[in-house]
Design a protein around this motif. Sequence first.
Motif, short mmCIF file in Angstrom:
data_model
loop_
_atom_site.label_atom_id
_atom_site.label_comp_id
_atom_site.label_asym_id
_atom_site.label_seq_id
_atom_site.Cartn_x
_atom_site.Cartn_y
_atom_site.Cartn_z
N ILE A 6 0.98 -1.26 0.04
CA ILE A 6 0.10 0.14 0.06
C ILE A 6 0.92 1.24 0.08
O ILE A 6 0.63 2.14 -0.87
N ALA A 7 1.85 1.32 0.70
CA ALA A 7 2.86 2.22 0.81
C ALA A 7 3.72 2.54 -0.52
O ALA A 7 3.72 3.66 -0.78
N LEU A 8 4.02 1.56 -1.22
CA LEU A 8 4.56 1.65 -2.50
C LEU A 8 3.36 2.07 -3.51
O LEU A 8 3.95 2.97 -4.63
N VAL A 35 -6.27 12.14 -7.21
CA VAL A 35 -7.37 11.62 -6.47
C VAL A 35 -7.25 10.22 -6.12
O VAL A 35 -7.54 9.86 -4.98
N PHE A 36 -6.56 9.27 -6.89
CA PHE A 36 -6.52 8.04 -6.72
C PHE A 36 -5.50 7.82 -5.46
O PHE A 36 -5.84 7.08 -4.51
N SER A 37 -4.48 8.56 -5.29
CA SER A 37 -3.56 8.36 -4.39
C SER A 37 -4.08 9.11 -2.88
O SER A 37 -3.89 8.40 -2.09
N VAL A 38 -4.80 10.09 -3.00
CA VAL A 38 -5.49 10.57 -1.74
C VAL A 38 -6.36 9.60 -1.38
O VAL A 38 -6.23 9.35 -0.17
N ALA A 39 -7.18 9.07 -2.32
CA ALA A 39 -8.23 8.19 -1.81
C ALA A 39 -7.66 6.88 -0.99
O ALA A 39 -7.94 6.23 -0.05
N VAL A 40 -6.53 6.24 -1.67
CA VAL A 40 -5.85 5.18 -1.18
C VAL A 40 -5.02 5.45 0.31
O VAL A 40 -5.30 4.81 1.24
N ALA A 41 -4.74 6.79 0.33
CA ALA A 41 -4.19 7.18 1.30
C ALA A 41 -5.24 7.37 2.55
O ALA A 41 -4.76 6.84 3.89
N VAL A 42 -6.19 7.60 2.34
CA VAL A 42 -7.31 7.93 3.45
C VAL A 42 -7.78 6.57 3.96
O VAL A 42 -8.07 6.39 5.04
N LEU A 43 -7.90 5.67 2.81
CA LEU A 43 -8.28 4.17 3.25
C LEU A 43 -7.36 3.41 3.88
O LEU A 43 -7.58 2.68 4.82
N ALA A 44 -6.11 3.54 3.87
CA ALA A 44 -4.86 3.21 4.40
C ALA A 44 -4.91 3.76 5.80
O ALA A 44 -4.50 2.95 6.83
N GLY A 45 -5.24 5.17 6.03
CA GLY A 45 -5.30 5.72 7.28
C GLY A 45 -6.39 5.23 8.15
O GLY A 45 -6.13 4.65 9.42
N ASN A 47 -7.86 2.13 7.72
CA ASN A 47 -7.50 0.96 7.95
C ASN A 47 -6.45 0.71 9.32
O ASN A 47 -6.64 -0.15 9.97
N PHE A 48 -5.69 1.71 9.34
CA PHE A 48 -4.70 1.74 10.31
C PHE A 48 -5.35 1.90 11.78
O PHE A 48 -5.28 1.36 12.82
N ILE A 49 -6.36 2.89 11.62
CA ILE A 49 -6.97 3.20 12.70
C ILE A 49 -7.96 1.90 13.33
O ILE A 49 -7.81 1.80 14.25
N LYS A 50 -8.48 1.31 12.32
CA LYS A 50 -9.32 0.04 12.54
C LYS A 50 -8.35 -0.99 12.99
O LYS A 50 -8.89 -1.45 14.26
N ALA A 51 -7.23 -1.27 12.88
CA ALA A 51 -6.42 -2.34 13.34
C ALA A 51 -5.85 -2.12 14.72
O ALA A 51 -5.56 -2.90 15.58
N ASN A 52 -5.61 -0.59 15.02
CA ASN A 52 -5.22 -0.28 16.43
C ASN A 52 -6.14 0.18 17.30
O ASN A 52 -5.76 0.62 18.37
N TRP A 53 -7.56 0.04 17.08
CA TRP A 53 -8.45 0.80 17.72
C TRP A 53 -8.64 -0.38 19.17
O TRP A 53 -8.87 -1.59 18.79
#
Length: 66
Positions: A6-8, A35-45, A47-53
Motif C-alpha cells: 500500500i505504501a509503495l 485523486v487515486f493516491s489521496v483516496a488510497v492514503a485515506v483508506l490506508a489511514g 485501515n490503520f485506525i481500525k487495526a489499532n483501535w
Amino acid sequence: MMKIRIALLILVSMLITITEMTINPMFYLGRIFLVFSVAVAVLAGFNFIKANWQMTNEDDDLPDPE
C-alpha cells in the motif's frame, strides 16, 4: 507485507502525479492519479485506525464493590 504494498502504491501514484502535473498541469492523468493516491492514503489511514483501535472499559479498573 500488505502495508508495504500500500505504501509503495501511494508512493508510485504520488510520483506519477508530480511528474504529470509538472509537465502539463492541464493533463487529466495527473489529476486522476492525484485523486487515486489521496483516496488510497485515506483508506490506508482508516485501515490503520481500525487495526489499532482498542476499546477500554473504565469500569474494569475499579475494584469490586463488596
